[in-house]
Structure formats: C-alpha cells, structure tokens
Scaffold this active site. Sequence first.
Site, PDB file in Angstrom:
ATOM      1  CG  ASP A   8     -19.202 -39.420 -35.824  1.00 34.55           C
ATOM      2  OD1 ASP A   8     -18.379 -40.131 -35.213  1.00 34.55           O
ATOM      3  OD2 ASP A   8     -20.418 -39.685 -35.891  1.00 34.55           O
ATOM      4  CE  LYS A  69     -14.939 -44.205 -32.120  1.00 30.23           C
ATOM      5  NZ  LYS A  69     -16.163 -43.498 -32.473  1.00 30.23           N
ATOM      6  CD  GLU A 146     -18.160 -40.973 -30.532  1.00 27.23           C
ATOM      7  OE1 GLU A 146     -18.953 -41.754 -29.973  1.00 27.23           O
ATOM      8  OE2 GLU A 146     -17.166 -41.356 -31.180  1.00 27.23           O
ATOM      9  CG  ASP A 168     -23.841 -43.119 -29.903  1.00 27.83           C
ATOM     10  OD1 ASP A 168     -24.247 -43.852 -30.820  1.00 27.83           O
ATOM     11  OD2 ASP A 168     -22.794 -42.438 -29.997  1.00 27.83           O
TER      12      ASP A 168
END
Length: 575
Positions: A8, A69, A146, A168
């Site tokens: 992840d 990211k 994800e 999330d």
Amino acid sequence: METIVGIDLGTTNSEISYLKDGKPVIINIDNQPIMPSCVGVDKSGNLLVGMAAKNQAVSDPEATVLSIKRKMGESIKIPLGDKEFSPEEISSFILSELKKQAENHLGIEVKKAVITVPAYFDDAQRKATKDAGALAGLDVARIINEPTAAAVAYDAGHKENHKMLVYDLGGGTFDVSLVVVEDGIVEVKASHGDTHLGGDDFDDLLMNHVAEEFKNKKGTDLSQDVKARSRLRASVEKAKRELSDNPYAKIREEFIFQDHHLDIEIQRLDYEEMIRPLLQKTLDCIHMCLKDASILPRDIDKIILVGGTTRTPLVHEIIQKEFGLEPRYEISPDLIVSMGAAIQGGMIAGHDTHSILVDITPHTFGTSAIDEYQGMMRPDVYIPIINRNTPLPVSKAEVFQTSHDEQEKVEVNIYQGEESLAGDNTFIGNFMVEGLSKVPAGNKMVLNLELDINGILKVTAMEKATGLSKEVIMDTKNVQRSLDLDAAKKNVASMLSMEEDVIDISVGEEKGDLISKAKELRIRAEKLSESLNEEDAKEIHDLLAKSLKAVNEHDWETLSDVNESLEDMIFYLEE
Ligand code: AMP
C-alpha cells in the site's frame, strides 16, 4: 511457489505484507507496521526514507519530501538536497526501502509485488506507480485499486455476492467506493472523494482552536512562529488520537514560545463539533457515489472502514445514523489495503487464501446511566463504551456526571450486550466509588474500560477533578446471564396469565385436582411476586414454566412433582 508481496503506497504512510499459510502478514519496519511515506537527505547528502526522513522534516523541511503520491503522473522535478527527482524516482526510494525490509524479514530476494492505487488514479498516475516499482527493482505483477484490496481482505474465503461501501479517510484524502463482489469477481462500480480532506484538516482545526485559546490567555500568537507551529501540530495530532479513545485530551508543551508553556485540555464533544462539517462532506460524497452506481443506500450489505482517521468515533456514529449499518473495522484500517494486496499477490502466485481472523469482542460492553429512552428520562439506560467487533486489546473511556448535589458516592454497573436498557443485558459486575467531593451535581466521572484478548476487563472509575479512582478487574468469560429482578417479575406474571388461559382444558376428575392445585399455587405465587429476591423469582419462574408445560402435555406425573416442589417453596417463602 513464489512470494508476491502486497504494497500500500500511501500518501502519508506505506505498508508491505506477504501471504503466509494463506493469510496476510504485515512486515514491521523499525518495529512499526507502518512506514511514513517520507524521503529526505541528511546533512552529508545520504538518503533517508521513512521515520528517519519524517523526524528531520520539522528541522529541515527543504531536505524532505512528503506526500509525493499527490504528484504521481505529473512531469515535474522535485528538489531534494542538491539534486532534483521525478515523482516516480521519489516513490521508488520508498518502494526500495519496503523491498529491502521485506527481504531482511523473509531472507529471500523479493522480486514481485502487487501495488495499490486510489480508484480515481488515471492511466498516467497508474503508469507512474508501475514505473516507480520498476525503478525499485520490482516486477509489478498488478496495480489494483485500494478499495478492491480492502474488499478482498474482508472477502477472502467467502463466496456470497454482495455490495460493499469502502469508506477511506486517511491523512490527506477521502475516497468512497462502491465495490460489488459477484461470482468471486471484485469490481469498483463507482468512486467519489475529496483529494484535500483528511486527518490533517482535523489537525488544522484543533491547531486553530488551541492557538486562539493560547492567544486569549497569553496574548501571544503561536501560529506566527515556525517552530512553535510545528510543535503544536505534533501535539494536537497526538491529542486527536487520544480523543478517539478518551473523552478528554491534554495538550502540553513546555516553553512552546519564549517562556510560555502550553497547557490546554480538549473535550471530545467540543472537538466533534469542530470536525462535524467535514464529516458531513464525506456523507455527501457517499450519496454521490451511490447515485453514480445507481444503488440505493438500503442495498448496501457492508460498510468497510479504511484509513487511520476512521478510528474517530464520530465517523462510526454518523455512518451508523445515516445508513443504519454498523461499519466494519475489525481489520486494522491502516493495514487492510496492504493485506488485501498481499492476498491478491498470493492468488496470482497460486496460493490458497483464507479469511483474515482477528481477535475482536463479539459483545458490546457498557454501563447504566440516567438518559433518555423513548422520550423519557430513565435511570437504567445502557451506555455502550466498547462496541462489539472492536479489535482486542482495547481501552475506551467515557465521561459521566453525578446527578445530585454533594453526591458522595456512585455505583458503577457493567453489562455486556446490545439492548437499550441495561437490565436486558448480561450483568458483569459492579462496585461503588465513595468519598467524592461535596460539589453540586455535574461532578465529572471518567469511566475507563480496558478489555484484553482473554476477556479480562479492567474497569476504572475516576473523579476527574481530584483523580480519586477505583479499579476493579472483571472476568467476562463464563459470565452467567444474571436475572434482572423486574424482568423476572414480569416473566412470572406473564407465565401466570398464560396458565390462566390453558388451565380450563377438559380433563378427568383426578387430573382436575392436580390442575386446581397448580392454579391455587399460581395464585399464592402471584401474591409473593413483589417480595421475591432474584434467585427465588428465577426458581418460581422455572417451576411455573414446568407446571404449564406439564398441563399442556398432560404429563400428570411431572405436574404432581412440580406441584409438590412449588408448594414447598411457597410455604417457605410465605413464612
Ligand atoms: P493514513 O493516511 O491512513 O495512514 O491515515 C493517517 C491519518 O490517520 C493521520 O491524519 C492520523 O493522524 C490519523 N489517525 C491515526 N490514528 C488515529 C486515531 N486513533 N484517531 C484519529 N485519527 C487517527
């Protein structure tokens, strides 16, 4: 069979895991399951990755890169030390560190990985992630979404088709996805989110609140000083985590600015009001996501929580209220995506996979207090403190208040169960806290419940103002369901009236005598019912039930025995 690790690669933190005996195992890095997604260089130009880089972020922000990211897929160069790097290169440093740590742990060369990306990542962002893997020496077996990984982690080993909402909420971003599992195929039907909404915003709100209060008290603006600001940020983030398990958190920093100390207490209720509008935004996103997927809220089978910020109790509360479904969080919300990726890696490599088993409490634990129930105030409302499905060990606290002026003692009752009224749950134990301060009603008591994996519950009640406390250990395993007196009396009464209905069945004369006797005993028991203690009420209740059953089944032998036992008992109770 080969090992394909699951990674992840997160905005704030990254995790790596692998499949062992069909189950995912997280690899610790510096004794921690999560590694900050942070890259830096030290004074001598050496590369730093993870915690080492995060540690220097405060003192040397120019030599540190955070949240890379967010830049994936962009054609930009990021300065680091005296060089410049692409986002893929910076990410590859993080992946290389994870690969190295996995190799140290496993004692083999790690060649292949499944890496996760947000569902909204476009082709350029996915390609950049794959390239980062290649630069780190990893053959990226698959890039998966994800939410898919999270759904796989909950779903491995299960066969039913269903619809899951994956909520999330991480440090910097919020994503919600509707994931459908059909015939073993996991598919993201729709995704929505906010790329600038997360735990960092909660920190900002707390920081502003604390800085404002500090300014009012000391006349100094903390936010103007870079060092004070960064200390404050670290301090409020810690307090924020504490507020997930406790009703209060202290924010203390000595000499935060010149000779001023910071010492402020935050109440969870106040904090929740600060973050509520942000959480409302997440609900709006969920509804947009459901609309895109053409799915009604009632069609959702499961809501899965992902991301560190979902440990905030208000997140659970608003989701439960909006959808009437208890969100699932038994698999660690920080690790679930990496675990799902490892399961996917295992599947690609041809391993068997099993469900993830975690130690959770199957019951809710709580106490009784004066509260509203169906529009009325009652003294026996059940207040949950540790909710069922919470991973163990766990420690949770709530605050209560005394109800009378100069109240010197409080009785703490602990129950296990899901019912709204305390007495309808299983009683675990109780104790008294005495010697409280003689103050007006509203004296705050903090009740802390700590449950370990063996079912041992440590209950601590503390007078907040003085620290006076009492601690009692209770064993929640093998707890017998104790009888609630009111419920027992009601039961006895209902049994008595039921008997009335069936007593008139037509039977022979001798049997009629037995039944008449049973009726007489029932009337005598009825007269006694108000004065029975718990134990006797239960025994009478059981005997009356046997009596009723014997009449219904025409079991005269048993009825005769039961009459005898009842008579003995009533005789003894009437004394
Ligand atoms: P993630 O991006 O999933 O690693 O989540 C990181 C975010 O989760 C950060 O903002 C943390 O401050 C937040 N976080 C971690 N643990 C907790 C907690 N116990 N309660 C509230 N927020 C938390």
